[in-house]
Design an enzyme around this catalytic site. Structure first.
Site, PDB file in Angstrom:
ATOM      1  N   ASN A   9      39.369  45.852  35.130  1.00  0.00           N
ATOM      2  CA  ASN A   9      40.093  45.891  36.129  1.00  0.00           C
ATOM      3  C   ASN A   9      41.562  45.448  35.451  1.00  0.00           C
ATOM      4  O   ASN A   9      41.852  44.252  35.195  1.00  0.00           O
ATOM      5  CB  ASN A   9      39.848  45.239  37.464  1.00  0.00           C
ATOM      6  CG  ASN A   9      41.074  45.278  38.329  1.00  0.00           C
ATOM      7  OD1 ASN A   9      41.893  45.983  38.147  1.00  0.00           O
ATOM      8  ND2 ASN A   9      40.946  44.585  39.588  1.00  0.00           N
ATOM      9  N   TRP A  10      42.331  46.549  35.025  1.00  0.00           N
ATOM     10  CA  TRP A  10      43.685  45.929  34.434  1.00  0.00           C
ATOM     11  C   TRP A  10      44.614  45.529  35.244  1.00  0.00           C
ATOM     12  O   TRP A  10      45.808  44.896  34.749  1.00  0.00           O
ATOM     13  CB  TRP A  10      44.105  47.080  33.471  1.00  0.00           C
ATOM     14  CG  TRP A  10      43.318  47.431  32.340  1.00  0.00           C
ATOM     15  CD1 TRP A  10      42.148  46.793  31.766  1.00  0.00           C
ATOM     16  CD2 TRP A  10      43.682  48.618  31.368  1.00  0.00           C
ATOM     17  NE1 TRP A  10      41.778  47.576  30.642  1.00  0.00           N
ATOM     18  CE2 TRP A  10      42.376  48.443  30.544  1.00  0.00           C
ATOM     19  CE3 TRP A  10      44.588  49.476  31.090  1.00  0.00           C
ATOM     20  CZ2 TRP A  10      42.278  49.579  29.464  1.00  0.00           C
ATOM     21  CZ3 TRP A  10      44.497  50.462  30.040  1.00  0.00           C
ATOM     22  CH2 TRP A  10      43.499  50.392  29.253  1.00  0.00           C
ATOM     23  N   LYS A  11      44.636  45.728  36.473  1.00  0.00           N
ATOM     24  CA  LYS A  11      45.243  45.261  37.496  1.00  0.00           C
ATOM     25  C   LYS A  11      46.877  45.443  37.258  1.00  0.00           C
ATOM     26  O   LYS A  11      46.978  46.686  36.643  1.00  0.00           O
ATOM     27  CB  LYS A  11      45.447  43.547  37.562  1.00  0.00           C
ATOM     28  CG  LYS A  11      43.906  43.004  37.864  1.00  0.00           C
ATOM     29  CD  LYS A  11      43.971  41.822  38.481  1.00  0.00           C
ATOM     30  CE  LYS A  11      42.305  41.707  38.475  1.00  0.00           C
ATOM     31  NZ  LYS A  11      42.271  40.004  39.221  1.00  0.00           N
ATOM     32  N   HIS A  95      39.370  45.621  47.019  1.00  0.00           N
ATOM     33  CA  HIS A  95      39.705  44.527  46.104  1.00  0.00           C
ATOM     34  C   HIS A  95      40.307  43.101  46.903  1.00  0.00           C
ATOM     35  O   HIS A  95      41.093  43.500  47.746  1.00  0.00           O
ATOM     36  CB  HIS A  95      40.649  44.872  44.817  1.00  0.00           C
ATOM     37  CG  HIS A  95      40.545  43.782  43.907  1.00  0.00           C
ATOM     38  ND1 HIS A  95      41.248  42.527  43.791  1.00  0.00           N
ATOM     39  CD2 HIS A  95      39.683  43.583  42.735  1.00  0.00           C
ATOM     40  CE1 HIS A  95      40.987  41.582  43.105  1.00  0.00           C
ATOM     41  NE2 HIS A  95      40.011  42.298  42.088  1.00  0.00           N
ATOM     42  N   GLU A  97      42.364  41.187  46.249  1.00  0.00           N
ATOM     43  CA  GLU A  97      44.080  40.948  46.151  1.00  0.00           C
ATOM     44  C   GLU A  97      44.456  42.012  47.242  1.00  0.00           C
ATOM     45  O   GLU A  97      45.634  41.764  47.694  1.00  0.00           O
ATOM     46  CB  GLU A  97      44.444  41.369  44.618  1.00  0.00           C
ATOM     47  CG  GLU A  97      44.160  40.196  43.848  1.00  0.00           C
ATOM     48  CD  GLU A  97      43.861  40.540  42.217  1.00  0.00           C
ATOM     49  OE1 GLU A  97      44.217  41.401  41.728  1.00  0.00           O
ATOM     50  OE2 GLU A  97      43.183  39.603  41.619  1.00  0.00           O
ATOM     51  N   GLU A 167      32.792  39.723  44.178  1.00  0.00           N
ATOM     52  CA  GLU A 167      33.660  38.988  43.564  1.00  0.00           C
ATOM     53  C   GLU A 167      34.036  37.741  44.591  1.00  0.00           C
ATOM     54  O   GLU A 167      35.117  38.044  45.382  1.00  0.00           O
ATOM     55  CB  GLU A 167      34.752  39.856  43.253  1.00  0.00           C
ATOM     56  CG  GLU A 167      34.421  41.069  42.268  1.00  0.00           C
ATOM     57  CD  GLU A 167      35.727  41.694  41.632  1.00  0.00           C
ATOM     58  OE1 GLU A 167      36.061  41.556  40.396  1.00  0.00           O
ATOM     59  OE2 GLU A 167      36.822  41.851  42.343  1.00  0.00           O
ATOM     60  N   GLY A 173      40.353  34.898  38.394  1.00  0.00           N
ATOM     61  CA  GLY A 173      41.537  34.732  37.653  1.00  0.00           C
ATOM     62  C   GLY A 173      41.535  33.257  37.552  1.00  0.00           C
ATOM     63  O   GLY A 173      42.528  32.698  36.946  1.00  0.00           O
ATOM     64  N   SER A 212      35.886  35.982  36.690  1.00  0.00           N
ATOM     65  CA  SER A 212      36.229  35.277  35.570  1.00  0.00           C
ATOM     66  C   SER A 212      34.809  35.583  34.505  1.00  0.00           C
ATOM     67  O   SER A 212      34.127  34.439  33.608  1.00  0.00           O
ATOM     68  CB  SER A 212      36.189  33.619  35.708  1.00  0.00           C
ATOM     69  OG  SER A 212      37.464  33.397  36.293  1.00  0.00           O
ATOM     70  N   GLY A 233      38.264  41.232  35.141  1.00  0.00           N
ATOM     71  CA  GLY A 233      39.794  41.517  35.186  1.00  0.00           C
ATOM     72  C   GLY A 233      40.674  41.066  33.649  1.00  0.00           C
ATOM     73  O   GLY A 233      40.643  41.867  32.819  1.00  0.00           O
ATOM     74  N   GLY A 234      40.838  39.491  33.624  1.00  0.00           N
ATOM     75  CA  GLY A 234      41.793  39.027  32.679  1.00  0.00           C
ATOM     76  C   GLY A 234      40.873  39.606  31.291  1.00  0.00           C
ATOM     77  O   GLY A 234      41.718  39.773  30.421  1.00  0.00           O
TER      78      GLY A 234
HETATM   79  P1  PGA Z   1      39.000  38.096  36.588  1.00  0.00           P
HETATM   80  O1  PGA Z   1      39.632  39.360  37.743  1.00  0.00           O
HETATM   81  O2  PGA Z   1      37.860  38.520  35.635  1.00  0.00           O
HETATM   82  O3  PGA Z   1      40.266  37.869  35.826  1.00  0.00           O
HETATM   83  O4  PGA Z   1      38.576  36.916  37.279  1.00  0.00           O
HETATM   84  C1  PGA Z   1      38.268  40.138  38.015  1.00  0.00           C
HETATM   85  C2  PGA Z   1      38.721  40.973  39.453  1.00  0.00           C
HETATM   86  O5  PGA Z   1      39.652  40.694  40.098  1.00  0.00           O
HETATM   87  O6  PGA Z   1      38.261  42.228  39.441  1.00  0.00           O
END
Ligand code: PGA
Length: 251
Positions: A9-11, A95, A97, A167, A173, A212, A233-234
């Site tokens: 997930n590149w956000k 998600h 967010e 998640e 993150g 993470s 994500g990251g």
């Molecule tokens: P993260 O994000 O790996 O940076 O914790 C995961 C996500 O939100 O899908």
């Protein structure tokens, strides 16, 4: 046998230059054939990423879709119809967010899930509790409600063509990964809830862990019986790290 899956997930990241660079570095990676790999760039870069990855064993999805299908007056939104037209195969739905920062509620998420499936996209339904909810002992209740809402609206059969990502919000993150046991406990409960409706769907549904995930914790997480891969994500913004996570899923 459930095929392992790793989703990146590149956000809200990337410029044209950095996305091109990331794809170039992904090309240098040894990627395992046994693992289904998908990346989710921003909608802005979707078309170019789909073209650039055409010859690679990496699928491409969108991070969101509109509640409505088709075309029309819905300023700023992008429909599943449009996403399918550019060649996206997947879409993240719900998600945290979007649930927490943008206030998406259960009904909106149900509609997005339905719109995605109606256009032939595979929804990746994200579920998870906040730190306060975990500390209050209500993890199962929160995750159960998020999942039950979609089951009630779309039917258990819809999960034959969907992926679920657990998640925990406190792990996203933050560098605070859930331990393999903590993650497995929730994954087993999610599979149990699916099984109450349909044991066959429960046995074949893929449940990803997100929060993470990194190259150095992926193998332990993916070794758990109900964890079928990761939503990353990251770490998915670094090709070497993402490649290593994919290889961990393939072992
Ligand atoms: P993260 O994000 O790996 O940076 O914790 C995961 C996500 O939100 O899908």
């Amino acid at each position: 046998m459930r095929r392992k899956m790793v989703a990146g997930n590149w956000k809200m990241n990337g410029t044209r230059a950095s996305v091109a660079e990331l794809i170039e570095s992904l090309r240098q990676q040894q990627l395992p054939g046994s693992v289904e790999m998908i990346v989710f760039p921003s909608e802005l870069h979707l078309g170019s990423v789909i073209e650039a990855l055409e010859a690679m064993p990496v699928g491409v999805g969108a991070q969101d879709c509109a509640v409505e299908r088709g075309f029309g007056a819905l300023t700023g939104e992008c429909s599943a119809t449009q996403l399918a037209d550019v060649g996206a195969g997947w879409v993240l739905v719900g998600h945290s967010e979007r649930r927490l920062v943008l206030g998406e509620g259960l009904e909106v998420i149900n509609r997005k899930f339905a719109a995605a499936q109606a256009e032939g996209l595979v929804p990746v339904l994200c579920l998870g509790e906040t730190l306060e909810q975990r500390q209050a002992g209500s993890t199962m209740q929160v995750v159960g409600e998020q999942l039950s809402s979609v089951i009630a609206d779309r039917g258990i059969g819809s999960f034959a063509n969907a992926v679920i990502a657990y998640e925990p919000v406190w792990a996203i993150g933050s560098g605070l990964t859930a331990t393999p046991d903590q993650a497995q406990e929730v994954h087993a409960a999610i599979r149990g809830l699916l099984a109450e409706h349909d044991p066959q769907v429960a046995a074949s549904a893929r449940l990803l862990y997100g929060g993470s995930v990194k190259a150095d914790n992926a193998a332990q997480l993916f070794a758990m019986p109900d964890i079928d891969g990761g939503l990353v994500g990251g770490a998915s913004l670094k090709a070497e790290e993402f490649g290593a996570i994919c290889r961990a899923a393939g072992n």
